[in-house]
Design an enzyme around this catalytic site. Structure first.
Site, PDB file in Angstrom:
ATOM      1  N   CYS A 127      57.065   0.089  38.521  1.00  0.00           N
ATOM      2  CA  CYS A 127      58.350   0.748  38.790  1.00  0.00           C
ATOM      3  C   CYS A 127      58.314   2.185  38.284  1.00  0.00           C
ATOM      4  CB  CYS A 127      59.490   0.000  38.113  1.00  0.00           C
ATOM      5  SG  CYS A 127      60.100  -1.314  39.152  1.00  0.00           S
ATOM      6  N   CYS A 149      49.935  18.737  75.929  1.00  0.00           N
ATOM      7  CA  CYS A 149      48.546  18.726  75.452  1.00  0.00           C
ATOM      8  C   CYS A 149      47.955  20.128  75.481  1.00  0.00           C
ATOM      9  CB  CYS A 149      47.703  17.756  76.276  1.00  0.00           C
ATOM     10  SG  CYS A 149      47.611  18.192  78.020  1.00  0.00           S
ATOM     11  N   THR A 201      56.385   1.303  44.426  1.00  0.00           N
ATOM     12  CA  THR A 201      56.951   2.438  45.158  1.00  0.00           C
ATOM     13  C   THR A 201      56.400   3.785  44.673  1.00  0.00           C
ATOM     14  OG1 THR A 201      58.803   2.320  43.638  1.00  0.00           O
ATOM     15  CG2 THR A 201      59.086   1.260  45.766  1.00  0.00           C
TER      16      THR A 201
HETATM   17  C1  LIG Z   1      65.527  -1.601  45.919  1.00  0.00           C
HETATM   18  C2  LIG Z   1      64.158  -1.989  45.488  1.00  0.00           C
HETATM   19  C3  LIG Z   1      63.980  -2.622  44.266  1.00  0.00           C
HETATM   20  C4  LIG Z   1      62.706  -2.983  43.852  1.00  0.00           C
HETATM   21  N1  LIG Z   1      62.554  -3.635  42.690  1.00  0.00           N
HETATM   22  C5  LIG Z   1      61.322  -4.045  42.294  1.00  0.00           C
HETATM   23  C6  LIG Z   1      61.167  -4.832  41.137  1.00  0.00           C
HETATM   24  O1  LIG Z   1      62.119  -5.212  40.460  1.00  0.00           O
HETATM   25  N2  LIG Z   1      59.899  -5.188  40.784  1.00  0.00           N
HETATM   26  C7  LIG Z   1      58.804  -4.812  41.507  1.00  0.00           C
HETATM   27  O2  LIG Z   1      57.681  -5.169  41.145  1.00  0.00           O
HETATM   28  N3  LIG Z   1      58.936  -4.078  42.635  1.00  0.00           N
HETATM   29  C8  LIG Z   1      60.174  -3.701  43.034  1.00  0.00           C
HETATM   30  N4  LIG Z   1      60.307  -3.001  44.215  1.00  0.00           N
HETATM   31  C9  LIG Z   1      59.097  -2.627  44.969  1.00  0.00           C
HETATM   32  C10 LIG Z   1      58.748  -3.655  46.036  1.00  0.00           C
HETATM   33  O3  LIG Z   1      58.453  -4.899  45.479  1.00  0.00           O
HETATM   34  C11 LIG Z   1      57.549  -3.205  46.875  1.00  0.00           C
HETATM   35  O4  LIG Z   1      56.440  -3.014  46.027  1.00  0.00           O
HETATM   36  C12 LIG Z   1      57.783  -1.903  47.628  1.00  0.00           C
HETATM   37  O5  LIG Z   1      59.111  -1.830  48.080  1.00  0.00           O
HETATM   38  C13 LIG Z   1      56.820  -1.739  48.804  1.00  0.00           C
HETATM   39  O6  LIG Z   1      57.042  -2.694  49.798  1.00  0.00           O
HETATM   40  P1  LIG Z   1      57.932  -2.388  51.143  1.00  0.00           P
HETATM   41  O7  LIG Z   1      57.397  -1.131  51.763  1.00  0.00           O
HETATM   42  O8  LIG Z   1      57.769  -3.615  51.991  1.00  0.00           O
HETATM   43  O9  LIG Z   1      59.334  -2.191  50.694  1.00  0.00           O
HETATM   44  C14 LIG Z   1      61.588  -2.663  44.654  1.00  0.00           C
HETATM   45  C15 LIG Z   1      61.779  -2.033  45.888  1.00  0.00           C
HETATM   46  C16 LIG Z   1      63.045  -1.710  46.303  1.00  0.00           C
HETATM   47  C17 LIG Z   1      63.230  -1.067  47.646  1.00  0.00           C
END
Ligand SMILES: Cc1cc2nc3c(=O)[nH]c(=O)nc-3n(C[C@H](O)[C@H](O)[C@H](O)COP(=O)(O)O)c2cc1C
Length: 428
Positions: A135, A348, A201
């Site tokens: 995170c 193109c 992310t």
């Molecule tokens: C709103 C939100 C909250 C998230 N919370 C977590 C979390 O608590 N723990 C975690 O490991 N990843 C968290 N992620 C990341 C996702 O698990 C994932 O790694 C990331 O969104 C990429 O996948 P995607 O492109 O399918 O969204 C979060 C993502 C979003 C959008």
């Protein structure tokens, strides 16, 4: 019918589609509904010490009519009490014993903290643990999440501590906010990880409001960087999966995520070395039922290819992924324009004239009708014309026969090195 089940580092799942740790896996109600819809597994929203979330958390980047091309958030880990989550995890596992249920964990980088949480969540029957070292906001300021995940020594140590207490497989979830993800992936493996997952992310700011000059999103007029995900990040995630898959020191299964939105994306990740995929943004955008199309599409694809098990896809494209220095410098393709389907829009020509190699001529046939033609001898095969062409298949890139035997830059350098050596030997 092909077998869609996977065995991910000893964790069995009826299909390779898992929900990623995120809002869709925040509660028993949600995960159970997801399992009813057909998801093969779920990584529970990250558990840890209590946090307070801010209001206004998400923002999307729309691009050319696509509502959620990219998704940005400043949400933290779960804000529900650990006991409530544990009770619901136990209920969910009991109701769906055949699904993979993984607990995502994030605690301070202290041995006793890891031991404590690992024991607590394993006691309620999870199939595995995912350590969240990814995170990028909020938790990082407290020394957790990507702050941990960016330091290989901390990744290794914390993985080791989790493994000391764990009986179930430990998956280490990596941050993409690092120069070379293989460095932290290797650290996870050294710490004893049974698998790695990627990507979390990417540091991002979705936008700035042109009227208020506030960031998007903002909390009472103030903003902070968030984490980017969704379709826009897929190429970044796919490369990171491929880089880890082709690294012999990262010899553990990979769970791939980042922009996976349909079965085709899942196949790409698996070909690039992932043993299964996780999905967050696509489920947030379209709901749990997208998994039905994913399962159906994947089944048809495997059947059409005569592949019996989805596991047979894993890593098939990895040997084709290498360093630039191993690419054949004598391979040549050129653009060809199909006069029957070309609509003479000239896109193109403009692209080639302004930004490439000026090799698409605007000509007139004997009746004065305009047409476009590629001067193949000047075409470098960059693909730009076929990329900007709005008509499917009006421009195809055609392979030319080799004029010279294949030769890579690496071959060339070693040949030059040999020549130099011979010169030195002759002088001697
Ligand atoms: C709103 C939100 C909250 C998230 N919370 C977590 C979390 O608590 N723990 C975690 O490991 N990843 C968290 N992620 C990341 C996702 O698990 C994932 O790694 C990331 O969104 C990429 O996948 P995607 O492109 O399918 O969204 C979060 C993502 C979003 C959008």
């Amino acid at each position: 019918m092909a077998d869609l089940s996977i065995n991910f580092a000893g964790i069995k799942s009826p299909n390779p589609f898992w929900l990623a740790s995120a809002p869709p896996t925040n509660s028993g109600y949600q995960v159970q509904r997801a399992f009813e819809a057909g998801w093969g597994g779920a990584v529970w929203k990250t558990l840890g010490d209590p946090i307070i979330n801010v209001s206004s958390r998400f923002a999307a980047v729309s691009f050319n009519g696509q509502r959620v091309a990219g998704f940005n958030n400043i949400e933290l880990i779960t804000d529900r009490p650990l006991e409530v989550n544990l009770k619901e995890i136990a209920e969910t596992k009991k109701r769906f014993p055949d699904r993979a249920l993984i607990a995502s964990l994030m605690v301070e980088p202290k041995q006793e903290k890891w031991h404590e949480i690992v024991k607590k969540v394993e006691a309620v029957g999870v199939d595995g643990l995912e350590l969240n070292f990814g995170c990028p906001h909020g938790m990082a300021e407290r020394g957790m999440g990507s702050a941990s995940g960016q330091v290989p020594e901390l990744v290794e140590k914390q993985t080791y501590w989790a493994k000391e207490a764990a009986k179930t497989p430990v998956i280490v979830k990596l941050t993409p906010n690092i120069t070379d993800i293989t460095v932290t992936a290797e650290a996870a493996v050294r710490g004893g990880a049974d698998a790695v997952s990627m990507i979390n992310t990417i540091n991002s700011l979705a936008g700035v409001d042109l009227d208020s000059w506030n960031t998007i999103p903002h909390v009472a007029g103030k903003g902070a960087h968030g984490g980017y995900c969704g379709p826009a990040v897929k190429p970044i995630a796919l490369n990171m999966v491929g880089e880890c898959a082709r690294n012999p020191r990262i010899n553990v299964p990979i769970s791939g995520m980042g922009g996976v939105s349909d079965w085709q994306n899942a196949v790409e990740f698996m070909l690039m070395g992932a043993t299964g995929v996780q999905v967050c943004t696509a489920a947030m955008h379209h709901g749990f039922r997208i998994v039905e199309d994913m399962i159906e599409g994947l089944s048809h694809y495997l059947d059409s290819k005569g592949i019996q098990s989805v596991m047979d896809l894993v890593g098939k494209s990895v040997p084709k992924y290498s360093d630039w220095g191993n690419l054949d410098l004598n391979y040549k393709i050129v653009a060809r324009i199909n006069q029957d389907t070309c609509i003479n829009c000239n896109k193109c020509h403009i692209a080639c004239e302004d930004t490439s190699h000026q090799c698409i001529d605007m000509l007139n046939d004997p009746n004065g009708k305009p047409y476009l033609r590629v001067r193949e001898e000047d075409c470098v095969g960059c693909n730009l014309c076929s990329i900007v062409c709005p008509v499917e298949d009006a421009i195809t890139m055609v392979e030319l026969p080799h004029e010279q035997p294949p030769m890579t830059w690496n071959d060339r350098q070693s040949a030059l090195g040999l020549l130099k050596q011979m010169e030195v030997d002759t002088v001697k």
